[in-house]
Design an enzyme around this catalytic site. Structure first.
Site, short mmCIF file in Angstrom:
data_model
loop_
_atom_site.label_atom_id
_atom_site.label_comp_id
_atom_site.label_asym_id
_atom_site.label_seq_id
_atom_site.Cartn_x
_atom_site.Cartn_y
_atom_site.Cartn_z
N LYS A 129 48.99 -66.45 45.38
CA LYS A 129 49.87 -66.34 46.03
C LYS A 129 49.65 -67.47 46.99
CE LYS A 129 46.74 -62.47 47.93
NZ LYS A 129 47.13 -61.66 48.45
N ARG A 137 43.95 -52.02 44.05
CA ARG A 137 44.03 -50.34 43.37
C ARG A 137 43.35 -50.20 42.31
NH1 ARG A 137 50.72 -51.15 44.85
NH2 ARG A 137 49.58 -52.19 46.21
#
Ligand code: BES
Ligand code: MN
Ligand code: ZN
Length: 508
Positions: free
Chosen positions: A283, A357
């Site tokens: 990130k 996910r």
């Protein structure tokens, strides 16, 4: 620790007093003289003050004006917010207890005010040497209207006349108050888990905390370690964990009361990424800030099951909490890797930052073994969810659970953890098909929260609700009783839903 709420009928021992009012005609007589009433009216009607304080030398009296509102959800929320304001005033003057006087006999309103006072007093000061700013409020007493009727408000002024034992009214309040204390304590524990930094909360530590919560509440707990996860072929959770020096942990909490109302359990699944660096797709810049909150879903599930078990609600529930951190490391997944999931499906990992996910998919597939009546997952899943609706609610999607989601939305209004429904249209599912594997973990730039939900749906075959709580789970700036940092979003929502389910009020 947050303050404990109790019920009292001993008006002689009341300390600081909070009077809830939504209509001047209901102002308890005898508490204020004419000049004070004029002042109060002016403060509220002209100056639009919600809380007016009176110094009685030995104690303060706070009049809290909650205007009448047709929208019940907003009315209760006004009470919680007013409660937070009053708790701020009480803590500022180092008060350790206060009583709420129920002038209008509306139980839900009093409880909401107490809830706002308690949650608004929450702090996370564990790592501060200087405890100067520590809140002092420890006890919130509810002094019931029903108890007070005979005295017509006079008792509050004089503090002399005996009320007599109206035990019935007291016991009626007690069970609701006991339940509320259990719930608010669960929210507080949830916030603690979220606020705990990764330096002190690894996946293993998370599972240990969940074990403690299970033991305390009477829930059954099991932690699946790395070896067990390998045997179960949980390629999603193990794949995300590959870059880490800390092992993963998959915690299962179960509350199965004798005589449960449901034959098939409700299963809650929570995303437990104890820190999300993004992995090899690291990130950038500030976007990694606060990524200790990426286990907010798992924390909410642990706290909800803890509360349901402790309150002995007659509903069979299971909590599944897959946990790991997501880091770049020697063995970390890289873009293009293909992993095989618990259900045997293959996934092309195009972005290691779409890790939630992957771990949730394994848990959702694992959930099938419980033959669930309904599965609800909570996850800080996408930045897209935050951009779409911000921090004032969560995004909900469902498949085969339209009615259940309506009930959950009702709970959302009741506890003010509101839900906005997004579609599960098939076209979004087309966008996560891979050329090389069954699925890819990355969709196009648009509607990222929906393609993420669609990805998860592929691992389900039961009534399913997905909640993306990335917006409301964590607040950089304090927002009333929701506090700063972890909010505990989802705990009150799930518990209210389960209570409705237990009472047979669900639209199913
Ligand atoms: N944990 C993040 C989502 C998130 C973002 C939570 C902001 C709270 C605040 C998640 O794992 C993530 O990184 N999602 C990516 C997905 C993308 C790579 C498809 C995102 O939303 O940017
Ligand atoms: Mn991520
Ligand atoms: Zn994440």
């Amino acid at each position: 620790m947050i303050p404990i709420i109790s019920v009292t009928n001993k008006e002689q021992e009341l300390g600081h007093l909070v009077i809830i009012l939504s209509n001047f005609s209901k102002l308890p007589p005898g508490v204020f003289n004419a000049a004070e009433k004029t002042y109060l009216k002016a403060q509220i009607e002209t100056l639009k003050q919600e809380v007016v304080s009176f110094n009685r030398m030995t104690h303060w009296v706070y009049v809290c004006f909650i205007k009448e509102e047709k929208d019940y959800s907003r009315r209760l929320e006004s009470c919680r917010k007013a409660g937070d304001k009053i708790a701020g005033l009480l803590n500022a003057q180092k008060a350790d207890r206060a009583a709420i006087f129920d002038a209008e006999g509306e139980e839900a309103v009093v409880l909401a005010l107490a809830e706002g006072m308690a949650l608004g007093s929450y702090q996370f000061l564990k790592y501060k040497s200087d405890q100067e700013s520590k809140n002092t409020l420890k006890e919130i007493e509810i002094y019931s209207h029903v108890l007070e009727e005979e005295e017509n408000g006079q008792a509050l002024l004089s503090r002399q006349s005996a009320v007599g034992s109206r035990q019935l009214a007291v016991t009626r309040h007690v069970s609701r108050v006991t339940e509320l204390n259990i719930l608010l304590n669960a929210v507080s524990l949830c916030r603690d888990l979220i606020n705990e930094p990764n330096s002190h909360l690894t996946a293993t530590v998370f599972s240990k905390e969940a074990e403690k919560m299970a033991q305390e509440s009477g829930a059954i707990v099991e932690v699946l370690n790395k070896q067990k996860l390998s045997a179960l072929k949980m390629g999603g959770l193990l794949g995300v964990n590959q870059g880490s020096f800390e092992p993963p942990a998959f915690t299962v909490m179960e509350w199965k009361p004798v005589g449960a109302v449901n034959a098939k359990p409700l299963v809650f699944v929570g995303k437990g990424v104890v820190y999300d660096t993004g992995g090899m797709n690291l990130k950038p810049g500030d976007s990694m800030l606060n990524m200790k909150d990426d286990m907010s879903g798992a924390a909410a599930v642990a706290a909800a099951v803890y509360c349901i078990a402790k309150a002995k609600l007659p509903v069979h529930v299971v909590g599944l909490m897959p946990a790991t951190d997501n880091r770049p490391g020697e063995k970390a997944l890289v873009s293009g890797d293909i992993i095989t999931m618990h259900n045997g499906m293959t996934v092309e990992v195009l972005n290691t930052d779409a890790e939630g996910r992957l771990i949730l998919a394994d848990a959702l597939s694992y959930a099938k073994k419980y033959d669930p009546a309904l599965v609800i997952d909570l996850a800080t899943l996408t930045g897209a969810a935050v951009r779409a609706i911000g921090k004032f609610g969560a995004i909900a999607m469902q498949s085969k659970a339209a009615k259940e989601l309506e009930t959950l939305k009702t709970s959302g209004l009741e506890v003010y953890e509101r839900l906005v429904e997004f579609p599960m249209w098939d076209e979004y599912g087309e966008q996560i098909k891979s050329d090389l594997a069954d699925l890819k973990n990355l969709g196009p730039a648009e509607a990222g929260m929906i393609t993420a939900g669609k990805f998860l749906e592929k691992f389900t075959d039961y009534p399913y609700i997905h909640l993306d709580i990335a917006g409301p789970a964590f607040l950089e700036k304090r927002d009333s009783y929701r506090g700063q940092g972890g909010t505990g979003f989802g705990v009150r929502l799930l518990v209210d839903f389960v209570r409705r389910y237990g009472e047979g009020k669900q639209n199913v």
